[in-house]
Write a protein that holds these residues in place. Sequence first.
Motif, short mmCIF file in Angstrom:
data_model
loop_
_atom_site.label_atom_id
_atom_site.label_comp_id
_atom_site.label_asym_id
_atom_site.label_seq_id
_atom_site.Cartn_x
_atom_site.Cartn_y
_atom_site.Cartn_z
N GLU A 26 0.71 -1.10 -0.01
CA GLU A 26 -0.02 0.09 0.19
C GLU A 26 0.71 1.34 0.07
OE1 GLU A 26 -3.71 1.95 2.37
OE2 GLU A 26 -2.25 0.58 3.57
N ALA A 27 1.87 1.12 0.74
CA ALA A 27 2.80 2.29 0.93
C ALA A 27 3.37 2.63 -0.51
CB ALA A 27 3.99 2.19 2.05
N ILE A 28 4.17 1.70 -1.07
CA ILE A 28 4.64 1.75 -2.62
C ILE A 28 3.86 2.21 -3.41
CG2 ILE A 28 5.85 0.30 -4.21
CD1 ILE A 28 6.85 -1.64 -1.79
N GLU A 29 2.66 1.74 -3.51
CA GLU A 29 1.66 1.96 -4.75
C GLU A 29 1.25 3.68 -4.09
OE1 GLU A 29 -1.61 -0.73 -4.06
OE2 GLU A 29 -0.64 -2.06 -5.44
N GLN A 30 1.10 3.93 -2.98
CA GLN A 30 0.63 5.50 -2.99
C GLN A 30 1.98 6.37 -3.17
OE1 GLN A 30 -2.04 6.91 -1.64
NE2 GLN A 30 -0.97 8.56 -2.64
N MET A 31 3.24 5.94 -2.74
CA MET A 31 4.35 6.78 -2.93
C MET A 31 4.49 6.82 -4.76
SD MET A 31 8.44 6.46 -1.94
CE MET A 31 8.12 6.76 -0.11
N ALA A 32 4.32 5.54 -5.38
CA ALA A 32 4.53 5.55 -6.92
C ALA A 32 3.24 6.69 -7.30
CB ALA A 32 4.24 4.38 -7.22
N VAL A 60 11.13 7.01 2.67
CA VAL A 60 11.67 7.27 1.28
C VAL A 60 12.82 6.54 1.22
CG1 VAL A 60 12.73 9.36 -0.22
CG2 VAL A 60 10.74 9.69 1.46
N ASP A 61 13.64 6.42 2.04
CA ASP A 61 14.87 5.83 1.80
C ASP A 61 14.67 4.06 1.52
OD1 ASP A 61 16.35 8.04 2.48
OD2 ASP A 61 16.80 7.45 4.59
N THR A 62 13.71 3.72 2.10
CA THR A 62 13.40 2.33 2.01
C THR A 62 12.22 1.96 0.84
OG1 THR A 62 13.44 1.84 4.22
CG2 THR A 62 12.13 0.22 3.12
N LEU A 63 11.28 2.75 0.48
CA LEU A 63 10.64 2.27 -0.52
C LEU A 63 10.69 3.32 -1.94
CD1 LEU A 63 7.22 3.00 1.58
CD2 LEU A 63 8.31 0.63 1.04
N ALA A 64 11.39 4.24 -1.91
CA ALA A 64 11.54 4.91 -3.17
C ALA A 64 11.90 4.35 -4.41
CB ALA A 64 12.51 6.15 -3.05
N PRO A 65 13.04 3.36 -4.31
CA PRO A 65 13.51 2.53 -5.39
C PRO A 65 12.23 1.72 -5.89
CG PRO A 65 15.26 2.42 -3.89
CD PRO A 65 13.94 3.09 -3.19
N ARG A 66 11.66 1.04 -5.28
CA ARG A 66 10.37 0.14 -5.75
C ARG A 66 9.17 1.05 -6.16
NH1 ARG A 66 9.80 -3.57 -0.51
NH2 ARG A 66 10.92 -1.77 0.15
N ALA A 67 9.03 1.94 -5.36
CA ALA A 67 7.91 2.80 -5.93
C ALA A 67 8.40 3.80 -7.40
CB ALA A 67 7.75 4.13 -4.98
N ARG A 68 9.46 4.10 -7.40
CA ARG A 68 10.25 4.68 -8.84
C ARG A 68 9.79 3.62 -9.82
NH1 ARG A 68 15.20 4.92 -7.81
NH2 ARG A 68 14.88 6.50 -6.39
N ASN A 69 10.15 2.32 -9.71
CA ASN A 69 10.06 1.54 -10.53
C ASN A 69 8.41 1.13 -11.02
OD1 ASN A 69 12.80 1.04 -10.73
ND2 ASN A 69 12.83 -0.86 -9.32
#
Length: 79
Positions: A26-32, A60-69
Amino acid sequence: MSYRNRMIGGAATAITDPRPLLRGREAIEQMADDMRIMVTRTGGVTTDDLTLIGWKQEQVDTLAPRARNLATKLSTVVA
């Protein structure tokens, strides 16, 4: 939807849902989604941008790479 509008003193104000409460997918999808909105509006997104809308630096440090992808993948999908 990432943003909700509410009336405050007669003027519409955009507010964000609490980002620190989000976890996992849910966090990754929201950040994306946040990243896609920012890129559309301003042409880019920074760590500072994400923290300004309520993401914690650790998130941000943890999720940003996956959210960016995910944001990139969703942005390149042709309807």
